[in-house]
Design a protein around this motif. Sequence first.
Motif, PDB file in Angstrom:
ATOM      1  N   ARG A  46      11.079  22.526  26.363  1.00 38.62           N
ATOM      2  CA  ARG A  46      12.130  22.157  25.312  1.00 38.62           C
ATOM      3  C   ARG A  46      13.329  21.634  26.071  1.00 38.62           C
ATOM      4  NH1 ARG A  46      11.344  19.032  21.299  1.00 38.62           N
ATOM      5  NH2 ARG A  46       9.838  20.424  20.271  1.00 38.62           N
ATOM      6  N   LYS A  47      13.766  22.595  26.973  1.00 40.61           N
ATOM      7  CA  LYS A  47      15.092  22.635  27.702  1.00 40.61           C
ATOM      8  C   LYS A  47      14.904  21.604  28.811  1.00 40.61           C
ATOM      9  CE  LYS A  47      17.449  25.452  31.264  1.00 40.61           C
ATOM     10  NZ  LYS A  47      17.099  24.697  32.571  1.00 40.61           N
ATOM     11  N   ARG A  48      13.855  21.558  29.495  1.00 39.35           N
ATOM     12  CA  ARG A  48      13.335  20.270  30.378  1.00 39.35           C
ATOM     13  C   ARG A  48      13.436  19.067  29.702  1.00 39.35           C
ATOM     14  NH1 ARG A  48       9.638  24.011  32.323  1.00 39.35           N
ATOM     15  NH2 ARG A  48       8.065  22.891  31.277  1.00 39.35           N
TER      16      ARG A  48
ATOM     17  N   LYS B 227       2.111  36.004  22.819  1.00 34.12           N
ATOM     18  CA  LYS B 227       3.162  35.136  22.026  1.00 34.12           C
ATOM     19  C   LYS B 227       4.449  34.910  22.631  1.00 34.12           C
ATOM     20  CE  LYS B 227       1.019  36.348  17.601  1.00 34.12           C
ATOM     21  NZ  LYS B 227       1.277  37.087  16.206  1.00 34.12           N
ATOM     22  N   GLU B 228       4.931  35.973  23.176  1.00 33.71           N
ATOM     23  CA  GLU B 228       6.135  36.076  23.871  1.00 33.71           C
ATOM     24  C   GLU B 228       6.284  35.044  24.962  1.00 33.71           C
ATOM     25  OE1 GLU B 228      10.248  36.905  24.233  1.00 33.71           O
ATOM     26  OE2 GLU B 228       8.902  36.941  22.671  1.00 33.71           O
TER      27      GLU B 228
ATOM     28  N   GLN C 161       7.629  29.803  27.389  1.00 32.18           N
ATOM     29  CA  GLN C 161       7.193  28.626  28.021  1.00 32.18           C
ATOM     30  C   GLN C 161       7.419  27.274  27.211  1.00 32.18           C
ATOM     31  OE1 GLN C 161       2.995  29.545  28.232  1.00 32.18           O
ATOM     32  NE2 GLN C 161       3.139  30.013  30.561  1.00 32.18           N
ATOM     33  N   GLU C 162       7.301  27.434  25.810  1.00 30.77           N
ATOM     34  CA  GLU C 162       7.876  26.257  24.799  1.00 30.77           C
ATOM     35  C   GLU C 162       9.388  26.136  25.361  1.00 30.77           C
ATOM     36  OE1 GLU C 162       8.035  25.309  20.325  1.00 30.77           O
ATOM     37  OE2 GLU C 162       6.509  26.743  20.824  1.00 30.77           O
TER      38      GLU C 162
ATOM     39  N   ASP D  30      18.520  32.118  26.956  1.00 33.76           N
ATOM     40  CA  ASP D  30      17.258  32.728  26.575  1.00 33.76           C
ATOM     41  C   ASP D  30      16.545  32.710  28.019  1.00 33.76           C
ATOM     42  OD1 ASP D  30      15.421  33.961  25.017  1.00 33.76           O
ATOM     43  OD2 ASP D  30      14.232  32.229  24.773  1.00 33.76           O
ATOM     44  N   LEU D  31      16.414  31.758  28.443  1.00 31.58           N
ATOM     45  CA  LEU D  31      15.368  31.642  29.767  1.00 31.58           C
ATOM     46  C   LEU D  31      16.071  32.366  30.734  1.00 31.58           C
ATOM     47  CD1 LEU D  31      14.280  27.807  29.254  1.00 31.58           C
ATOM     48  CD2 LEU D  31      12.981  29.923  29.068  1.00 31.58           C
ATOM     49  N   LEU D  32      17.400  32.012  30.928  1.00 33.78           N
ATOM     50  CA  LEU D  32      18.005  32.516  32.045  1.00 33.78           C
ATOM     51  C   LEU D  32      17.821  34.166  32.074  1.00 33.78           C
ATOM     52  CD1 LEU D  32      20.222  32.163  34.418  1.00 33.78           C
ATOM     53  CD2 LEU D  32      21.994  32.603  32.794  1.00 33.78           C
TER      54      LEU D  32
END
Length: 193
Positions: A114-116, A103-104, A109-110, A66-68
């Motif tokens: 969480r990934k970190r 919101k997005e 960011q959340e 998702d972040l990628l």
Amino acid sequence: MGNNSKGKSKTYAIRKEELDQIIEQAAVAGIDAFRNEEKKARNKIVNRNLHNVRKLLESYRTLKNDLLHSDYETEEAQQELRFKCVEDLMSPDDVSMDELMAKEISRLQENAWRKRQIERAIELLKEDCSKPGEPEAMRKYRVIMGLYIQDEKLDYADLAERENVVERTIYRDASDACKMLAPYLFGVDAIIN
């Protein structure tokens, strides 16, 4: 002949030693019942923690992907986000575009946080498993990496074959590693003696 014992209670004599023995047996039974209930409650907490660790680890690849694919700082991602917001504006909800974008961005960011958090916990697991004197401990780390973290997802059978052990050992290693990860992911409340 009639029954003369109507309304009368019978009295039994118990020696003090017998009474003490009955009281001691009742106390032991009560303590055992309390310990069993305490053990069940502890096991329930441990099982809930293990479940939560596994669920969080299972989400890692999704978070990473998702972040990628949503680097929200690029112009292309901003345009895509605006398009999504316009779609959402067409819904019956009365929400502004700024609110939707906020919101997005907050969600992303959340997810990054969480990934970190997961990656840091995995680093700490690796440190714990690298300690000298326990050559099989690193297998726990490799099992978690294969099941949840590395790009190539492995299943229990694949890991058992790679590690040259039976599948049951891989299940045990995964469970042990999740117990080790719980405090890193959820804090001191996840530690159960």
